[in-house]
Design an enzyme around this catalytic site. Structure first.
Site, short mmCIF file in Angstrom:
data_model
loop_
_atom_site.label_atom_id
_atom_site.label_comp_id
_atom_site.label_asym_id
_atom_site.label_seq_id
_atom_site.Cartn_x
_atom_site.Cartn_y
_atom_site.Cartn_z
N ARG A 71 0.83 -1.21 0.00
CA ARG A 71 0.00 0.00 0.00
C ARG A 71 0.86 1.26 0.00
O ARG A 71 0.51 2.27 -0.62
CB ARG A 71 -0.93 -0.03 1.21
CG ARG A 71 -1.97 1.08 1.26
CD ARG A 71 -3.03 0.76 2.29
NE ARG A 71 -4.04 1.82 2.36
CZ ARG A 71 -4.15 2.68 3.36
NH1 ARG A 71 -3.31 2.63 4.38
NH2 ARG A 71 -5.10 3.61 3.36
N HIS A 75 0.36 4.29 -2.65
CA HIS A 75 0.06 5.67 -2.23
C HIS A 75 1.19 6.62 -2.62
O HIS A 75 0.95 7.82 -2.79
CB HIS A 75 -0.20 5.72 -0.72
CG HIS A 75 -1.59 5.29 -0.36
ND1 HIS A 75 -2.40 6.03 0.47
CD2 HIS A 75 -2.32 4.21 -0.73
CE1 HIS A 75 -3.57 5.41 0.61
NE2 HIS A 75 -3.53 4.31 -0.11
N ASP A 76 2.40 6.10 -2.74
CA ASP A 76 3.49 6.94 -3.23
C ASP A 76 3.29 7.25 -4.72
O ASP A 76 3.34 8.40 -5.13
CB ASP A 76 4.83 6.22 -3.01
CG ASP A 76 6.01 7.04 -3.52
OD1 ASP A 76 6.01 8.26 -3.30
OD2 ASP A 76 6.92 6.45 -4.11
N VAL A 79 0.53 9.76 -6.17
CA VAL A 79 0.67 11.20 -5.89
C VAL A 79 2.00 11.67 -6.46
O VAL A 79 3.06 11.40 -5.91
CB VAL A 79 0.62 11.48 -4.37
CG1 VAL A 79 0.79 12.97 -4.10
CG2 VAL A 79 -0.70 10.99 -3.79
N GLY A 81 3.73 10.57 -8.84
CA GLY A 81 4.62 9.53 -9.33
C GLY A 81 5.40 8.83 -8.24
O GLY A 81 5.36 9.20 -7.06
N ASP A 83 8.12 8.54 -6.37
CA ASP A 83 9.29 9.34 -6.01
C ASP A 83 9.58 9.32 -4.52
O ASP A 83 10.38 10.11 -4.02
CB ASP A 83 9.12 10.79 -6.48
CG ASP A 83 7.89 11.46 -5.85
OD1 ASP A 83 7.20 10.83 -5.02
OD2 ASP A 83 7.62 12.63 -6.20
N ASN A 100 -3.83 9.35 4.29
CA ASN A 100 -2.70 8.60 4.84
C ASN A 100 -2.55 8.67 6.36
O ASN A 100 -2.02 7.74 6.97
CB ASN A 100 -1.40 9.10 4.20
CG ASN A 100 -1.38 8.92 2.70
OD1 ASN A 100 -1.99 8.00 2.16
ND2 ASN A 100 -0.67 9.80 2.00
N HIS A 200 -6.61 -5.86 -2.57
CA HIS A 200 -7.43 -5.91 -1.35
C HIS A 200 -7.75 -7.33 -0.92
O HIS A 200 -8.54 -7.54 0.00
CB HIS A 200 -8.72 -5.10 -1.54
CG HIS A 200 -8.51 -3.63 -1.45
ND1 HIS A 200 -9.52 -2.71 -1.54
CD2 HIS A 200 -7.38 -2.90 -1.29
CE1 HIS A 200 -9.04 -1.49 -1.45
NE2 HIS A 200 -7.73 -1.57 -1.30
N THR A 201 -7.13 -8.29 -1.56
CA THR A 201 -7.23 -9.66 -1.08
C THR A 201 -6.33 -9.86 0.14
O THR A 201 -6.36 -10.90 0.79
CB THR A 201 -6.86 -10.67 -2.19
OG1 THR A 201 -7.13 -12.00 -1.74
CG2 THR A 201 -5.40 -10.56 -2.56
N ASP A 245 -10.38 -9.09 3.02
CA ASP A 245 -10.79 -10.39 2.47
C ASP A 245 -10.88 -11.36 3.63
O ASP A 245 -9.87 -11.79 4.17
CB ASP A 245 -9.74 -10.84 1.43
CG ASP A 245 -9.94 -12.28 0.96
OD1 ASP A 245 -10.92 -12.92 1.37
OD2 ASP A 245 -9.09 -12.75 0.17
N ASP A 253 -4.82 -14.03 -3.73
CA ASP A 253 -5.54 -15.03 -4.53
C ASP A 253 -6.79 -14.38 -5.06
O ASP A 253 -6.98 -13.16 -4.92
CB ASP A 253 -5.86 -16.27 -3.68
CG ASP A 253 -6.57 -15.93 -2.38
OD1 ASP A 253 -7.36 -14.95 -2.36
OD2 ASP A 253 -6.37 -16.64 -1.38
#
Length: 325
Positions: A71, A75-76, A79, A81, A83, A100, A200-201, A245, A253
């Protein structure tokens, strides 16, 4: 990529000189792109094994950390690219922005890995590359080598956060059309959006992100909603966690997609992928062919890792991932 102007070499410049200039410009373009996964083979040959060792240790201690590191990379990249600006400290930084704050985690794992890499080769390996490799290694640590992909390398680090653009991170409240638009704005197709959502599994979500869904939405399995309410009351308990999940929360999976078909998506945005809309068929496809999900997920991760990286002489190689040099 910066394109050269066709009039940059006029007729008064000798042909041989023109060729040299053109060659230099083209090589400059190539050097501004990410390179293969052997980018550090000479400059820091133990970089990748050191990152993997740090990730494996962290995930062995806490399986949830695998999802957290994946994650962090997402999230990097969404926003400004890939970096590593998400790692920067400061009251106005991405780290403390709404999507965040009190949510992203794993910073200490990246810090530990960076410290070990710096001991081997100071000032060589970027925090942005560590994030990208750690995301891949986290998935492999949880689900095995068949989930691996080649991480292209050569990213450099931003000296400033991209706080103004944290709204680019898709919110868990988005409807399908907004999700498609959000990912399209980053160059992803709807199919790639579904594949990336499959992350999100693994991982967990805070009660505050799914409270409205379990109390007010109707396209949710009633027993599933009831089972969540004991840990997510209608008021209070905002930070209480539930797995995204429930079937296999620590393994990548296709159970996530099966849950969507059974109306057991935890987040509103999750269930939107299978709610009578244009992505229903793709969810069905990943249910019937889990290998295609694995392939599409890997390809989408490579593409995400290529979002607007700083390369060449742009940016810097931060010594400490938390602050600019």
């Amino acid at each position: 990529m910066a394109f050269y102007h066709s009039t940059a070499t006029s007729n008064i410049i000798p042909t041989a000189t023109k060729f040299c200039l053109l060659f230099s410009l083209l090589m400059g373009m190539v050097s501004a792109q990410l390179s293969s996964d052997n980018f550090y083979a000479t400059s820091c040959p133990k970089a990748l094994s050191t990152i993997k060792s740090g990730v494996d240790s962290a995930v062995q201690s806490e399986k949830r950390m695998g999802a957290s590191l994946l994650r962090l990379h997402f999230h990097d990249c969404f926003v400004n690219g890939c970096d590593s600006s998400v790692l920067l400290d400061g009251s106005g930084g991405e780290k403390v922005a709404a999507p965040n704050a009190n949510s992203l985690r794993g910073f200490e794992v990246i810090d530990s890995i960076k410290s070990e890499v710096e001991k081997l080769c100071p000032g060589v390996v970027s925090c942005a590359d560590i994030l990208a490799v750690a995301a891949r290694d986290s998935v492999v640590a949880l689900s095995g080598p068949s989930w691996s992909w080649k991480v292209e390398l050569g990213r450099r680090d931003s000296a400033t956060p991209g706080t103004a653009n944290v709204g680019d991170i898709p919110a868990p409240t988005l409807n399908l059309s907004a999700l498609i638009t959000s990912f399209s704005n980053k160059g992803f197709t709807a199919k790639e959006m579904v594949a990336l959502s499959g992350s999100h599994t693994i991982g967990q979500a805070r009660c505050t992100t799914f409270r409205n869904r379990i109390y007010n939405e109707t396209n949710i399995d009633s027993s599933f909603a009831t089972s969540l309410k004991s840990n997510c009351p209608s008021a209070g308990g905002d930070d209480n966690l539930s797995p995204l999940d429930t079937t296999s929360p620590t393994s990548l999976d296709n159970a996530y997609f099966k849950n969507l078909k059974d109306q057991k998506g935890l987040l509103h945005s999750d269930q939107q992928l299978f709610s009578g809309g244009s992505t229903d068929a793709q969810v069905e496809a990943y249910i019937s062919d889990p290998a295609s999900f694995r392939t599409d997920f890997a390809n989408a991760m490579v593409k995400m890792g290529n979002l607007s990286p700083l390369t060449g002489t742009n940016g810097q190689i931060r010594t400490n991932c938390h602050s600019a040099n």
